[in-house]
Motif scaffolding. Structure first.
Motif, mmCIF file in Angstrom:
data_model
loop_
_atom_site.group_PDB
_atom_site.id
_atom_site.type_symbol
_atom_site.label_atom_id
_atom_site.label_comp_id
_atom_site.label_asym_id
_atom_site.label_seq_id
_atom_site.Cartn_x
_atom_site.Cartn_y
_atom_site.Cartn_z
ATOM 1 N N ASP A 279 -0.339 12.045 70.341
ATOM 2 C CA ASP A 279 0.877 12.660 69.715
ATOM 3 C C ASP A 279 0.626 14.089 69.789
ATOM 4 O O ASP A 279 -0.026 14.262 70.831
ATOM 5 C CB ASP A 279 0.825 13.213 68.074
ATOM 6 N N VAL A 280 2.181 14.559 70.094
ATOM 7 C CA VAL A 280 2.039 16.292 70.238
ATOM 8 C C VAL A 280 2.626 16.974 69.214
ATOM 9 O O VAL A 280 3.016 16.691 68.566
ATOM 10 C CB VAL A 280 3.408 16.323 70.794
ATOM 11 N N THR A 281 1.500 17.644 69.093
ATOM 12 C CA THR A 281 1.824 18.475 67.770
ATOM 13 C C THR A 281 2.334 19.850 68.181
ATOM 14 O O THR A 281 1.945 20.623 69.347
ATOM 15 C CB THR A 281 0.796 18.771 66.859
ATOM 16 N N LEU A 282 3.686 20.139 67.518
ATOM 17 C CA LEU A 282 4.624 21.765 67.748
ATOM 18 C C LEU A 282 4.134 22.522 67.043
ATOM 19 O O LEU A 282 4.291 22.712 65.571
ATOM 20 C CB LEU A 282 5.704 21.622 68.666
ATOM 21 N N LYS A 283 3.477 24.295 67.130
ATOM 22 C CA LYS A 283 3.260 24.800 66.354
ATOM 23 C C LYS A 283 4.769 26.106 66.139
ATOM 24 O O LYS A 283 4.120 26.127 67.130
ATOM 25 C CB LYS A 283 2.460 25.965 66.523
ATOM 26 N N MET A 284 4.530 26.216 64.713
ATOM 27 C CA MET A 284 6.175 27.084 64.946
ATOM 28 C C MET A 284 5.250 27.802 63.655
ATOM 29 O O MET A 284 4.718 27.682 62.780
ATOM 30 C CB MET A 284 7.043 26.045 64.375
#
Length: 356
Positions: free
Chosen positions: A85-90
């Protein structure tokens, strides 16, 4: 670091792995039967709200984000591994919209909140799945399903309790520097604030609220004059607006009343809901008005503007009148926050024990 409150990105979840057609081959077992495993699912793409971020600058230069595909199924009853999985921090307060339609898909409002923005494809079935009493040697398999692909627009609306509104050089930056820990650029020319500044105002132990200072508006901002009203979105989540007015402009021909009316009109053109938010009038730069003229000038301003709401007189430079205003703001926000939560404050900054 440059403040970036908009970004366009492309996200692609991983495709599912294909199923496998395989038959068991063992000594003394001529017809061992099917043993083809399923493919693994593709990786998902997640977005998580990070309280340590306050800008979308990372996504201005990294546009494409892809998750890994699932592994294909294998013989000997081996299933493929799921894709990573890929987790994008925003930043907290980010709106995730469809870039084509503008539809709001998700909204990150709480630190640590995690949502899936692109789902990985399911893995395909191997021939082991198709074995039955009448089909002992199936040769069927299914391919993995493709992962979701989306073009997204990220839009940041800062989370602040109080928003500062006013003309350039009205003293907004001086005010936020006087009452909070923010240190914005301050100069004697307009448009020194080119991007929003956030400041935490400490009222007491465990008592605080957040103030947002946005670039000043001028008449015609809705048509793009000055910096336009591209930053007004950062006031949409506030509970209170402070309309700061320069009561002693350098140019004697400038009428503060006309400037105040122009700001109100630009606010109304931009968003009716924002226009209807609670708004207080803060008359700034009293230190530049002779003491014997202050009362008359304030009274004349309020009368000509036909203002019926709360009025506060301050000097952000000398901090005169700032403390009463801070305490009044805190009480207003505390009451609004409790009303939103049915009388029980969800935010510990406004809990009763915080006042002891």
């Amino acid at each position: 670091m440059k403040f970036v409150d908009e970004a366009l990105i492309d996200v692609a979840a991983g495709d599912g792995g294909n199923g496998c057609v395989s038959f068991r081959h063992e000594k003394y077992k001529e017809f061992g039967g099917p043993d083809g495993g399923d493919g693994g699912r593709g990786g998902h793409v997640y977005a998580v709200a990070d309280a340590n971020l306050n800008t979308l600058v990372d996504y201005r230069y990294a546009r494409r984000h892809e998750a890994k595909r699932g592994q294909h199924g294998m013989g000997s009853d081996r299933f493929g591994a799921a894709g990573e999985d890929v987790t994008l921090k925003m930043p907290v307060g980010t709106l995730i919209c469809d870039a084509q339609t503008g539809e709001v898909l998700h909204e990150l409002l709480r630190p640590g909140e995690k949502i899936m923005i692109a789902k990985g494809g399911e893995g395909g079935h191997g021939n082991l799945r198709f074995k039955s009493a009448i089909n002992r040697a199936p040769r069927q398999k299914t391919p993995g399903k493709p992962g979701e692909q989306k073009s997204l627009k990220l839009e940041l609306k800062v989370l602040a309790d109080v928003g500062l509104l006013g003309m350039p050089n009205a003293g907004k930056s001086t005010f936020i520097a006087a009452v909070s820990n923010a240190r914005p650029k301050i100069a004697d020319y307009p448009f020194t604030t080119l991007y929003p500044n956030l400041g935490v105002v400490r009222v007491g132990p465990q008592q605080s609220f957040v103030v947002a200072d946005i670039p000043g508006l001028i008449e015609g901002a809705s048509e793009g004059a000055g910096l336009g009203h591209q930053f007004l979105r950062h006031l949409q989540r506030t509970r209170l607006l402070l309309h700061i007015v320069d009561l002693a402009p350098f140019d004697e021909e400038t009428d503060p009343v006309e400037q105040a009316r122009a700001i109100v009109q630009e606010l109304k053109k931009y968003d009716q809901a924002l226009y209807e938010k609670p708004r207080w009038l803060v008359l700034n730069k009293l230190d530049m008005v002779p003491p014997q003229e202050r009362a008359a000038r304030v009274q004349d301003f309020v009368r000509r503007l036909r203002w019926k709401g709360p009025v506060y007189e301050i000097s952000a430079l000398t901090r005169e009148g700032c403390q009463p205003l801070i305490h009044a703001i805190y009480e207003h926000i505390r009451g609004a926050q409790q009303a939103e939560c049915g009388g029980a404050p969800a935010d510990p900054r406004f809990a009763p024990e915080a006042q002891e």
